[in-house]
Design an enzyme around this catalytic site. Structure first.
Site, PDB file in Angstrom:
ATOM      1  N   PHE A  71     -50.581  39.206 -72.761  1.00 56.12           N
ATOM      2  CA  PHE A  71     -51.333  38.133 -73.200  1.00 56.12           C
ATOM      3  C   PHE A  71     -52.765  38.083 -72.620  1.00 56.12           C
ATOM      4  CE2 PHE A  71     -52.904  33.672 -73.290  1.00 56.12           C
ATOM      5  CZ  PHE A  71     -52.686  33.344 -74.612  1.00 56.12           C
ATOM      6  N   PRO A 116     -63.082  38.540 -66.119  1.00 53.00           N
ATOM      7  CA  PRO A 116     -63.740  38.377 -64.748  1.00 53.00           C
ATOM      8  C   PRO A 116     -64.518  37.133 -64.671  1.00 53.00           C
ATOM      9  CG  PRO A 116     -64.089  40.389 -65.661  1.00 53.00           C
ATOM     10  CD  PRO A 116     -63.385  39.764 -66.667  1.00 53.00           C
ATOM     11  N   GLY A 174     -61.446  32.293 -66.296  1.00 50.60           N
ATOM     12  CA  GLY A 174     -60.185  32.064 -66.064  1.00 50.60           C
ATOM     13  C   GLY A 174     -59.748  30.683 -66.301  1.00 50.60           C
ATOM     14  N   THR A 198     -50.773  40.577 -66.721  1.00 46.45           N
ATOM     15  CA  THR A 198     -49.367  40.828 -66.732  1.00 46.45           C
ATOM     16  C   THR A 198     -48.946  41.732 -67.534  1.00 46.45           C
ATOM     17  OG1 THR A 198     -48.980  38.677 -65.722  1.00 46.45           O
ATOM     18  CG2 THR A 198     -47.063  39.929 -66.312  1.00 46.45           C
ATOM     19  N   GLN A 239     -28.508  17.714 -37.440  1.00 52.98           N
ATOM     20  CA  GLN A 239     -29.489  16.848 -38.502  1.00 52.98           C
ATOM     21  C   GLN A 239     -30.772  17.651 -38.865  1.00 52.98           C
ATOM     22  OE1 GLN A 239     -30.483  12.738 -37.439  1.00 52.98           O
ATOM     23  NE2 GLN A 239     -28.963  12.180 -38.660  1.00 52.98           N
ATOM     24  N   GLU A 245     -50.981  31.086 -65.784  1.00 53.51           N
ATOM     25  CA  GLU A 245     -50.844  30.005 -66.769  1.00 53.51           C
ATOM     26  C   GLU A 245     -51.347  28.467 -66.599  1.00 53.51           C
ATOM     27  OE1 GLU A 245     -47.457  30.623 -69.148  1.00 53.51           O
ATOM     28  OE2 GLU A 245     -47.182  32.675 -68.589  1.00 53.51           O
ATOM     29  N   THR A 252     -53.875  26.787 -63.289  1.00 58.66           N
ATOM     30  CA  THR A 252     -53.636  26.394 -61.861  1.00 58.66           C
ATOM     31  C   THR A 252     -53.063  25.031 -61.757  1.00 58.66           C
ATOM     32  OG1 THR A 252     -55.761  25.478 -61.719  1.00 58.66           O
ATOM     33  CG2 THR A 252     -55.668  27.933 -61.093  1.00 58.66           C
ATOM     34  N   SER A 253     -52.750  24.618 -60.532  1.00 55.37           N
ATOM     35  CA  SER A 253     -52.162  23.057 -60.494  1.00 55.37           C
ATOM     36  C   SER A 253     -53.371  22.215 -60.761  1.00 55.37           C
ATOM     37  CB  SER A 253     -51.709  23.058 -59.072  1.00 55.37           C
ATOM     38  OG  SER A 253     -50.660  23.528 -58.654  1.00 55.37           O
TER      39      SER A 253
HETATM   40  N1  CAA Z   1     -52.737  22.249 -77.403  1.00 54.81           N
HETATM   41  C1  CAA Z   1     -53.683  22.066 -78.398  1.00 54.81           C
HETATM   42  N2  CAA Z   1     -55.059  21.903 -78.560  1.00 54.81           N
HETATM   43  C2  CAA Z   1     -55.632  21.826 -77.340  1.00 54.81           C
HETATM   44  C3  CAA Z   1     -54.871  21.807 -76.135  1.00 54.81           C
HETATM   45  C4  CAA Z   1     -53.498  21.917 -76.153  1.00 54.81           C
HETATM   46  N3  CAA Z   1     -52.817  22.022 -75.041  1.00 54.81           N
HETATM   47  N4  CAA Z   1     -55.881  21.819 -74.993  1.00 54.81           N
HETATM   48  C5  CAA Z   1     -56.856  21.555 -75.497  1.00 54.81           C
HETATM   49  N5  CAA Z   1     -56.958  21.730 -77.068  1.00 54.81           N
HETATM   50  C6  CAA Z   1     -58.018  21.458 -78.075  1.00 54.81           C
HETATM   51  C7  CAA Z   1     -58.756  20.360 -77.969  1.00 54.81           C
HETATM   52  O1  CAA Z   1     -58.079  19.203 -78.546  1.00 54.81           O
HETATM   53  C8  CAA Z   1     -60.058  20.670 -78.353  1.00 54.81           C
HETATM   54  O2  CAA Z   1     -59.915  20.617 -79.721  1.00 54.81           O
HETATM   55  P1  CAA Z   1     -61.187  19.745 -80.612  1.00 54.81           P
HETATM   56  O3  CAA Z   1     -62.466  19.989 -80.043  1.00 54.81           O
HETATM   57  O4  CAA Z   1     -61.013  20.071 -82.007  1.00 54.81           O
HETATM   58  O5  CAA Z   1     -60.799  18.257 -80.198  1.00 54.81           O
HETATM   59  C9  CAA Z   1     -60.214  22.200 -77.838  1.00 54.81           C
HETATM   60  O6  CAA Z   1     -58.936  22.715 -77.797  1.00 54.81           O
HETATM   61  C10 CAA Z   1     -60.980  22.279 -76.625  1.00 54.81           C
HETATM   62  O7  CAA Z   1     -60.319  21.372 -75.673  1.00 54.81           O
HETATM   63  P2  CAA Z   1     -61.176  21.071 -74.527  1.00 54.81           P
HETATM   64  O8  CAA Z   1     -62.310  20.334 -74.710  1.00 54.81           O
HETATM   65  O9  CAA Z   1     -60.051  20.292 -73.399  1.00 54.81           O
HETATM   66  O10 CAA Z   1     -61.451  22.410 -73.675  1.00 54.81           O
HETATM   67  P3  CAA Z   1     -61.826  22.693 -72.134  1.00 54.81           P
HETATM   68  O11 CAA Z   1     -62.875  23.605 -72.074  1.00 54.81           O
HETATM   69  O12 CAA Z   1     -62.155  21.136 -71.491  1.00 54.81           O
HETATM   70  O13 CAA Z   1     -60.408  23.306 -71.497  1.00 54.81           O
HETATM   71  C11 CAA Z   1     -58.508  23.334 -70.213  1.00 54.81           C
HETATM   72  C12 CAA Z   1     -59.397  22.699 -71.370  1.00 54.81           C
HETATM   73  C13 CAA Z   1     -57.098  22.505 -70.151  1.00 54.81           C
HETATM   74  C14 CAA Z   1     -58.928  23.209 -68.799  1.00 54.81           C
HETATM   75  C15 CAA Z   1     -58.217  24.648 -70.705  1.00 54.81           C
HETATM   76  O14 CAA Z   1     -59.449  25.527 -70.520  1.00 54.81           O
HETATM   77  C16 CAA Z   1     -57.090  25.405 -69.783  1.00 54.81           C
HETATM   78  O15 CAA Z   1     -55.897  25.330 -69.875  1.00 54.81           O
HETATM   79  N6  CAA Z   1     -57.574  26.560 -68.863  1.00 54.81           N
HETATM   80  C17 CAA Z   1     -56.613  27.150 -68.015  1.00 54.81           C
HETATM   81  C18 CAA Z   1     -56.519  28.338 -68.769  1.00 54.81           C
HETATM   82  C19 CAA Z   1     -55.115  29.011 -68.489  1.00 54.81           C
HETATM   83  O16 CAA Z   1     -54.016  28.638 -68.153  1.00 54.81           O
HETATM   84  N7  CAA Z   1     -55.138  30.414 -68.165  1.00 54.81           N
HETATM   85  C20 CAA Z   1     -54.001  31.323 -67.938  1.00 54.81           C
HETATM   86  C21 CAA Z   1     -54.257  32.744 -68.402  1.00 54.81           C
HETATM   87  S1  CAA Z   1     -52.972  33.427 -68.986  1.00 54.81           S
HETATM   88  C22 CAA Z   1     -51.742  33.781 -67.745  1.00 54.81           C
HETATM   89  O17 CAA Z   1     -51.719  33.461 -66.716  1.00 54.81           O
HETATM   90  C23 CAA Z   1     -50.724  34.679 -68.270  1.00 54.81           C
HETATM   91  C24 CAA Z   1     -49.990  35.630 -67.412  1.00 54.81           C
HETATM   92  O18 CAA Z   1     -50.313  36.729 -67.195  1.00 54.81           O
HETATM   93  C25 CAA Z   1     -48.928  35.202 -66.571  1.00 54.81           C
END
Ligand code: CAA
Length: 378
Positions: A123, A128, A131, A158, A279, A363, A365-366
């Site tokens: 995925f 860079p 994130g 991954t 304990q 996936e 951060t905290s």
């Molecule tokens: N489900 C559905 N829609 C969602 C959603 C969700 N969980 N979260 C946001 N949206 C939608 C919102 O409703 C919004 O839509 P509208 O404009 O139509 O209302 C749109 O997406 C934008 O949302 P936000 O304004 O909330 O977006 P944001 O820029 O503020 O970001 C965030 C929100 C939660 C911080 C997001 O950027 C995020 O989750 N960041 C973390 C990224 C991440 O998890 N990366 C992991 C990488 S993959 C990985 O690690 C895999 C691996 O190899 C193990």
């Protein structure tokens, strides 16, 4: 409220436990030390059905519920989180996303390959400079008529050196913000896909994490997932489900550290009795058991809510946030229970502590989980 597992769920848990003991436990320390990918073990995971657990049998999967997947993730992560992250990405981020949002042709072509483990998936969202801030995609997918031209760099991928298929998130309409982002299925054999450097990591060292470069990769239009501009929401939805898998991984790491600590504390004697009878150690084990059980309830509940078709966005984030913090805290405590033995590789708990850390990072951060939770509850 129903707290009992079904017979099928119990047998999945037992099968995963047996598989872990027989296939993953041997050599786990050396694979970690040498950053050696568990290629043969992953092949067997595919044969056992662990790589496409929730995929409909029509597409070669196990047709199981999310809770069964969580139970298998938990058992495997007690010993080998390098293998469980390979499994998690393939099941949650790749197979589930394609099955839920892909076209019938995409499902028929790719899911049987992925569910059997013949192909492994990656995925590709992080970059860079993108994130946590996932909307800031620099990778571009320019619409060329019957194909998209893909250019850019992804990192922290991954399965990066082993995957045959990438789900890639890229920007098609930069002026449209998150609504200009698309998701694509990219085969790694296509011209222009380059696998970059492999990361030398603190934990999950046997899993394969790479930088990936796309240079003028031609992606056929029919390989775009879902409608034009849905890529960011697709990524968010996929990550929401993925967080349940990583929460289960964190739970398994914590539970594995607890099982090792309990066994050690009952065997090791000091001041004339097993240290479990002191304990200072007994209370540590009581706290570990209590908080791990609390994490388990959150993780199972998030899985259950997904299976019920309920909105599980906040529950998945809570489960990942809490379980990953429990994993970090109690793997440190597990080393303390083991004393000096905990500090050496042979006793496994130092590896579990190193593996725990990534569950607070990938996936989301905290801190990102807290953003998701607070936006949902406030
Ligand atoms: N489900 C559905 N829609 C969602 C959603 C969700 N969980 N979260 C946001 N949206 C939608 C919102 O409703 C919004 O839509 P509208 O404009 O139509 O209302 C749109 O997406 C934008 O949302 P936000 O304004 O909330 O977006 P944001 O820029 O503020 O970001 C965030 C929100 C939660 C911080 C997001 O950027 C995020 O989750 N960041 C973390 C990224 C991440 O998890 N990366 C992991 C990488 S993959 C990985 O690690 C895999 C691996 O190899 C193990």
């Amino acid at each position: 409220m129903q707290f009992e597992l079904t017979e099928e769920q119990i047998s999945v848990k037992e099968a995963a436990r047996d598989f872990t003991q027989q296939e993953l436990s041997p050599g786990v320390i050396d694979r970690d030390r040498n950053m050696q990918h568990p290629t043969a073990q992953v092949k067997k995971m595919g044969e056992m059905g662990f790589l496409g657990m929730m995929v409909d049998p029509e597409y070669g999967g196990g047709g199981m519920d999310t809770l069964s997947y969580v139970l298998a993730m938990e058992e495997i992560s007690k010993i080998d989180s390098s293998s469980s992250v390979i499994m998690s990405v393939n099941n949650s981020l790749v197979c589930w996303g394609i099955e839920e949002y892909g076209t019938e042709e995409q499902k028929q072509k790719y899911l049987p390959l992925l569910a059997s483990g013949e192909w492994i998936g990656s995925f590709c969202l992080s970059e860079p400079e993108a994130g946590s801030d996932a909307t800031s995609q620099r990778t571009t997918a320019v619409d060329m008529g019957d194909y998209y031209l893909l250019n850019g760099t992804k990192n922290w991928i991954t399965n990066g050196g082993k995957s045959s298929l990438h789900v890639v998130i890229a920007q098609t309409y930069p002026d449209k913000g998150h609504r200009g982002i698309n998701a694509f299925i990219v085969e790694t054999s296509w011209p222009g896909v380059t696998i970059g450097a492999k990361e030398d990591k603190l934990g999950i060292r046997a899993s394969d994490t790479h930088t990936i470069m796309y240079n003028d990769v031609k992606v056929p239009k029919y390989n775009r997932i879902a409608e034009d501009g849905f890529g960011f929401k697709f990524a968010m939805k996929v990550l929401t489900g993925g967080r349940i898998g990583i929460a289960a991984q964190a739970l398994g790491i914590a539970a594995g550290a607890y099982e090792l600590s309990e066994r050690y504390a009952k065997e090791r004697e000091a001041f004339g009795k097993p240290i479990s009878q002191h304990q200072a150690i007994a209370f540590k084990l009581a706290d570990m058991a209590t908080e791990i059980e609390a994490a388990r309830l959150l993780v199972y509940r998030a899985a259950w809510m997904k299976d019920q078709g309920m909105d599980y966005t906040s529950s998945a984030a809570m489960a990942k946030l809490f379980a990953s913090e429990v994993a970090m805290k109690h793997t440190v405590e597990a080393i303390q229970v083991h004393g000096g033995y905990g500090f050496v590789k042979e006793y496994h708990v130092e590896r579990l502590m190193r593996d725990a850390k990534i569950t607070q990072i990938y996936e989301g951060t905290s801190e990102m989980q807290r953003i998701v939770i607070s936006r949902n509850i406030l």
